[in-house]
Design a protein around this motif. Sequence first.
Motif, short mmCIF file in Angstrom:
data_model
loop_
_atom_site.label_atom_id
_atom_site.label_comp_id
_atom_site.label_asym_id
_atom_site.label_seq_id
_atom_site.Cartn_x
_atom_site.Cartn_y
_atom_site.Cartn_z
N THR A 20 33.77 81.21 -26.34
CA THR A 20 32.74 81.90 -25.58
C THR A 20 31.37 81.69 -26.22
OG1 THR A 20 33.27 83.91 -26.81
CG2 THR A 20 34.28 83.64 -24.63
N GLY A 21 30.33 81.91 -25.42
CA GLY A 21 28.97 81.73 -25.91
C GLY A 21 28.06 82.83 -25.44
N PHE A 22 27.03 83.09 -26.23
CA PHE A 22 26.11 84.19 -25.94
C PHE A 22 24.69 83.78 -26.31
CE2 PHE A 22 30.20 85.59 -27.46
CZ PHE A 22 30.65 86.43 -26.46
N GLU A 23 23.75 84.33 -25.57
CA GLU A 23 22.35 84.19 -25.95
C GLU A 23 21.86 85.56 -26.42
OE1 GLU A 23 19.08 81.54 -24.08
OE2 GLU A 23 18.87 83.53 -23.14
N LEU A 24 21.29 85.59 -27.61
CA LEU A 24 20.78 86.82 -28.18
C LEU A 24 19.30 86.67 -28.46
CD1 LEU A 24 23.88 86.30 -29.43
CD2 LEU A 24 23.41 88.51 -30.47
N ARG A 25 18.68 87.79 -28.76
CA ARG A 25 17.28 87.78 -29.20
C ARG A 25 17.21 88.66 -30.45
NH1 ARG A 25 12.71 85.67 -27.13
NH2 ARG A 25 13.90 85.00 -25.29
N ILE A 26 16.66 88.09 -31.52
CA ILE A 26 16.64 88.80 -32.80
C ILE A 26 15.21 88.94 -33.31
CG2 ILE A 26 18.96 88.03 -33.41
CD1 ILE A 26 17.67 85.96 -35.29
N GLY A 27 15.02 89.90 -34.20
CA GLY A 27 13.70 90.07 -34.81
C GLY A 27 13.78 90.91 -36.07
N THR A 47 25.95 91.53 -40.21
CA THR A 47 26.27 92.90 -39.79
C THR A 47 25.87 93.14 -38.34
OG1 THR A 47 26.03 93.75 -42.05
CG2 THR A 47 25.84 95.33 -40.25
N LEU A 48 24.67 92.71 -38.00
CA LEU A 48 24.15 92.98 -36.65
C LEU A 48 24.83 92.12 -35.59
CD1 LEU A 48 20.37 93.53 -37.46
CD2 LEU A 48 22.13 95.24 -36.93
N LEU A 49 25.28 90.92 -35.95
CA LEU A 49 26.07 90.13 -35.01
C LEU A 49 27.38 90.84 -34.67
CD1 LEU A 49 25.56 86.51 -36.41
CD2 LEU A 49 24.80 87.35 -34.17
N THR A 81 11.68 96.92 -39.81
CA THR A 81 12.69 97.26 -38.82
C THR A 81 13.19 96.01 -38.12
OG1 THR A 81 11.02 97.65 -37.14
CG2 THR A 81 11.70 99.54 -38.46
N ALA A 82 14.45 96.03 -37.74
CA ALA A 82 15.09 94.85 -37.15
C ALA A 82 15.51 95.15 -35.72
CB ALA A 82 16.29 94.42 -37.99
N SER A 83 15.79 94.09 -34.99
CA SER A 83 16.29 94.23 -33.62
C SER A 83 17.25 93.11 -33.31
CB SER A 83 15.12 94.22 -32.61
OG SER A 83 14.46 92.96 -32.65
N ILE A 84 18.21 93.41 -32.45
CA ILE A 84 19.14 92.38 -31.96
C ILE A 84 19.65 92.84 -30.60
CG2 ILE A 84 21.18 93.39 -33.07
CD1 ILE A 84 22.14 90.47 -33.58
N ALA A 85 19.78 91.92 -29.67
CA ALA A 85 20.27 92.26 -28.34
C ALA A 85 20.94 91.04 -27.72
CB ALA A 85 19.13 92.74 -27.44
N VAL A 86 22.05 91.27 -27.05
CA VAL A 86 22.68 90.21 -26.26
C VAL A 86 21.94 90.16 -24.93
CG1 VAL A 86 24.79 89.41 -25.16
CG2 VAL A 86 24.92 90.58 -27.37
N THR A 87 21.25 89.07 -24.68
CA THR A 87 20.48 88.95 -23.44
C THR A 87 21.29 88.30 -22.32
OG1 THR A 87 19.53 86.86 -24.22
CG2 THR A 87 18.28 88.87 -24.65
N ARG A 88 22.32 87.54 -22.72
CA ARG A 88 23.08 86.83 -21.69
C ARG A 88 24.43 86.40 -22.24
NH1 ARG A 88 22.44 81.64 -19.11
NH2 ARG A 88 21.29 80.95 -20.94
N VAL A 89 25.49 86.58 -21.45
CA VAL A 89 26.77 85.94 -21.74
C VAL A 89 26.75 84.59 -21.04
CG1 VAL A 89 29.26 86.07 -21.50
CG2 VAL A 89 27.94 88.16 -21.94
N LEU A 90 26.92 83.53 -21.77
CA LEU A 90 26.79 82.20 -21.18
C LEU A 90 27.98 81.88 -20.29
CD1 LEU A 90 25.53 80.12 -24.26
CD2 LEU A 90 24.20 81.40 -22.57
#
Length: 298
Positions: A149-156, A166-168, A260-269
Amino acid sequence: MLAMMAGFCVEQGADPAACAEPILTAVRETLTDALEFARRWRAADADAELPEPDEQAVDDAMLSRLGGEHYEALRLALAWCSLDQWQPPALAVLCRSVPVRRAAAGTAELTALVRAVAELGAHDLKCLAYALEVLDDEPLVVLHRPSGTGFELRIGGIGDNFQLHTLLAHALIGGGHLPGQAPDARIVALSLDAPFAPDADLGGLHAEGPFNLVAPDGSWIWNEGNPADIPVVDGRRLLVLDPLPYRRGWNAGRFFPMMTASIAVTRVLPPEETQAWFGHVAPPKGFGAAATQAQSSS
């Protein structure tokens, strides 16, 4: 001393952008002078051992060895010896402002200077180097090899790959996209934005890694590195998650406690896009191949 005072004010809530330019300009100048100091010190002997960066060691003999005009030699010597003191104010403004980090990263000059001085081995500039390499609002393609499976995330705002790991796990396992044990909510909070004291008693709380982070060519992305180590492929950083070769654990928290950090799954490929990305990935090697086969069979 003025930069230290300004950095302290930023740590207490002052606007980082108000003093970032003079602080980082001075850091750039000091790094440049430190490199020139090393060049002159080794002018007669390329293998000469560089002196410890101690202001008490600045004397006439040192200045004479540097040559040139007295004031210039003194400036270079003081830059060499005071460089470590510039890290705290620089980190204060970099850790507390995304626009400041973006402006600093807009030109590669500062990062290149930090790396060049660090390679001399006399100054520990890891924190400054990592702060300059922090990715903000960065798209990341993640491929989970065992499930295909594949995913697109956005991190900061992620300081190192322990924090990223950890955040993944939080985003992909905790988000219900992959099987496994999601990290404790307290660990996730400390990895994102919760207040954190380095000497705090966390009652044995620690993070564990469910993945092996791998580059498309099969080389490992070490937890001790940072997200900037992840290669860019077709305009996206591309990371592969393989099975663990051995159990790993580390202290909960952030490399930069004030960032501060951020992570989000923006799309399931979709499957066809996932397979296209897998086309850039080398087959697993060694343990990774055996473990992936075992997981696929089970």
